[in-house]
Scaffold this motif. Structure first.
Motif, mmCIF file in Angstrom:
data_model
loop_
_atom_site.group_PDB
_atom_site.id
_atom_site.type_symbol
_atom_site.label_atom_id
_atom_site.label_comp_id
_atom_site.label_asym_id
_atom_site.label_seq_id
_atom_site.Cartn_x
_atom_site.Cartn_y
_atom_site.Cartn_z
ATOM 1 N N GLU A 239 0.827 -1.196 0.000
ATOM 2 C CA GLU A 239 0.000 0.000 0.000
ATOM 3 C C GLU A 239 0.871 1.259 0.000
ATOM 4 O OE1 GLU A 239 -0.254 -2.431 2.238
ATOM 5 O OE2 GLU A 239 -2.175 -3.401 1.739
ATOM 6 N N GLY A 240 1.920 1.243 0.809
ATOM 7 C CA GLY A 240 2.835 2.380 0.842
ATOM 8 C C GLY A 240 3.560 2.553 -0.476
ATOM 9 N N ALA A 241 3.959 1.432 -1.095
ATOM 10 C CA ALA A 241 4.644 1.499 -2.386
ATOM 11 C C ALA A 241 3.731 2.085 -3.455
ATOM 12 C CB ALA A 241 5.121 0.108 -2.786
ATOM 13 N N ALA A 242 2.471 1.676 -3.428
ATOM 14 C CA ALA A 242 1.506 2.197 -4.412
ATOM 15 C C ALA A 242 1.303 3.695 -4.219
ATOM 16 C CB ALA A 242 0.181 1.452 -4.278
ATOM 17 N N LEU A 243 1.261 4.135 -2.964
ATOM 18 C CA LEU A 243 1.095 5.561 -2.674
ATOM 19 C C LEU A 243 2.320 6.350 -3.159
ATOM 20 C CD1 LEU A 243 -0.674 7.715 -1.320
ATOM 21 C CD2 LEU A 243 0.518 7.223 0.829
ATOM 22 N N ALA A 244 3.514 5.773 -2.972
ATOM 23 C CA ALA A 244 4.734 6.436 -3.421
ATOM 24 C C ALA A 244 4.748 6.560 -4.942
ATOM 25 C CB ALA A 244 5.958 5.662 -2.943
ATOM 26 N N ALA A 245 4.381 5.484 -5.630
ATOM 27 C CA ALA A 245 4.346 5.507 -7.098
ATOM 28 C C ALA A 245 3.352 6.546 -7.597
ATOM 29 C CB ALA A 245 3.992 4.123 -7.632
ATOM 30 N N LYS A 246 2.204 6.622 -6.943
ATOM 31 C CA LYS A 246 1.186 7.600 -7.327
ATOM 32 C C LYS A 246 1.726 9.021 -7.160
ATOM 33 C CE LYS A 246 -3.542 9.113 -6.287
ATOM 34 N NZ LYS A 246 -4.736 8.892 -5.417
ATOM 35 N N MET A 271 10.405 -3.768 9.072
ATOM 36 C CA MET A 271 9.346 -4.048 8.116
ATOM 37 C C MET A 271 8.462 -2.828 7.869
ATOM 38 S SD MET A 271 9.967 -7.010 7.117
ATOM 39 C CE MET A 271 8.478 -7.276 6.156
ATOM 40 N N GLN A 272 7.743 -2.889 6.740
ATOM 41 C CA GLN A 272 6.784 -1.868 6.330
ATOM 42 C C GLN A 272 7.431 -0.552 5.903
ATOM 43 O OE1 GLN A 272 3.212 -2.522 6.264
ATOM 44 N NE2 GLN A 272 4.126 -4.551 6.385
ATOM 45 N N ALA A 273 8.751 -0.544 5.719
ATOM 46 C CA ALA A 273 9.423 0.676 5.282
ATOM 47 C C ALA A 273 9.174 0.907 3.794
ATOM 48 C CB ALA A 273 10.924 0.575 5.550
ATOM 49 N N VAL A 274 9.248 2.164 3.385
ATOM 50 C CA VAL A 274 9.068 2.539 1.975
ATOM 51 C C VAL A 274 10.198 3.474 1.575
ATOM 52 C CG1 VAL A 274 7.601 3.747 0.301
ATOM 53 C CG2 VAL A 274 6.563 2.312 2.070
#
Length: 287
Positions: A239-246, A271-274
């Motif tokens: 979810e964090g990766a998708a937000l970063a890409a957006k 864990m959970q780092a972006v």
């Protein structure tokens, strides 16, 4: 001139992947519990993530000097005269200086530079070195091209698990606990501006706001008309990766390479780092 390219596991490559791309490989070491692993050889990123989720607090160390010596002896036998050395930043590890000294003791010319970072940018720099060397570009010209790109590159990390930062001395245990309670997320920078070390660039409430702010700053930092390669990395945070890409595509589609946060870095961020990174495209390099 007989040239080889060498990179370490900070690039996120495994030994098999590096060799398939024509590179030699240096695994950093990851110690968890009573066991020490060679990153990218007998430790996969997924296995490291499993360890982190089970509560392990790994530490990392330099590649074994024995592997460096084995490669140096192999180079002597094969008549290798020059090595392009691409490693994680000097601010994060003494890998570069240690390996350089070892190779020079075997009268091998070492061509290298400080990337001031690691992860996707290191991956790209290693690819650039391998592709340009294969095309017959002189080692020092390769260093010049990569160094020019590094001048206009940057990267941010947003950790979710502050306990790992506290263990590494980046936050005090009290600050980590308070930050967790208040959902304060540090935005960490690892680039030339931070001299290749991990520095707190800003602090924001909630992970999503931190990711958005990092993406916005990257957009503002880009040179108009220049082509870039962007990286989004995460340790099991889709979810964090998708937000970063957006966020990176806010001003239009761009080339984004999504990768897992490599084991040797995830050992320190948890864990959970972006992560978000960018670097200008280097002429003659395809990824």
């Amino acid at each position: 001139m007989n040239v080889r390219v060498m990179t370490d596991s900070g690039s996120g490559l495994t030994k098999a992947q590096a060799e398939a791309l024509g590179m030699d490989y240096l695994p950093l070491q990851v110690t968890a519990g009573d066991s020490t692993y060679l990153d990218g050889i007998d430790l996969t990123t997924d296995r490291l993530y499993d360890m982190l989720e089970a509560g392990d607090m790994p530490s990392t160390s330099l590649p074994p000097l024995g592997i460096v010596e084995e490669l140096a002896e192999k180079y002597e036998e094969e008549g290798v005269t020059d090595v392009m050395l691409i490693t994680l930043s000097n601010g994060l590890s003494s890998t570069n200086s240690t390996v350089t000294a070892a190779l020079k003791s075997h009268d091998i010319n070492v061509h290298t530079l400080d990337l001031y970072t690691t992860l996707g940018v290191e991956w790209y720099a290693a690819q650039a070195a391998a592709q340009l060397a294969a095309a017959g570009v002189a080692p020092q010209e390769i260093v010049t091209r990569i160094a020019e790109a590094i001048e206009d590159s940057k990267g941010f990390l947003i950790p979710e698990d502050l306990d790992h930062l506290a263990k590494g001395g980046r936050l005090t245990p009290v600050a980590a606990k308070l930050g967790g309670l208040l959902k304060i997320r540090p935005i960490l920078e690892v680039s030339k501006a931070s001299e290749g070390k991990v520095d707190v660039w800003d602090k924001v409430r909630t992970t999503s706001k931190a990711i958005k702010k990092a993406a916005e700053h990257i957009q503002e930092s880009l040179t108009p008309g220049k082509d870039y390669v962007f990286f989004v990395l995460d340790s099991r945070n889709p979810e964090g990766a998708a937000l970063a890409a957006k966020g990176l595509e806010e001003n239009g589609p761009v080339k984004i390479l999504e990768q897992p946060l490599c084991a040797v870095i995830a050992s320190h961020t948890g864990m959970q780092a972006v992560g978000l990174q960018y670097i200008p495209k280097i002429e003659g390099v395809e990824v």
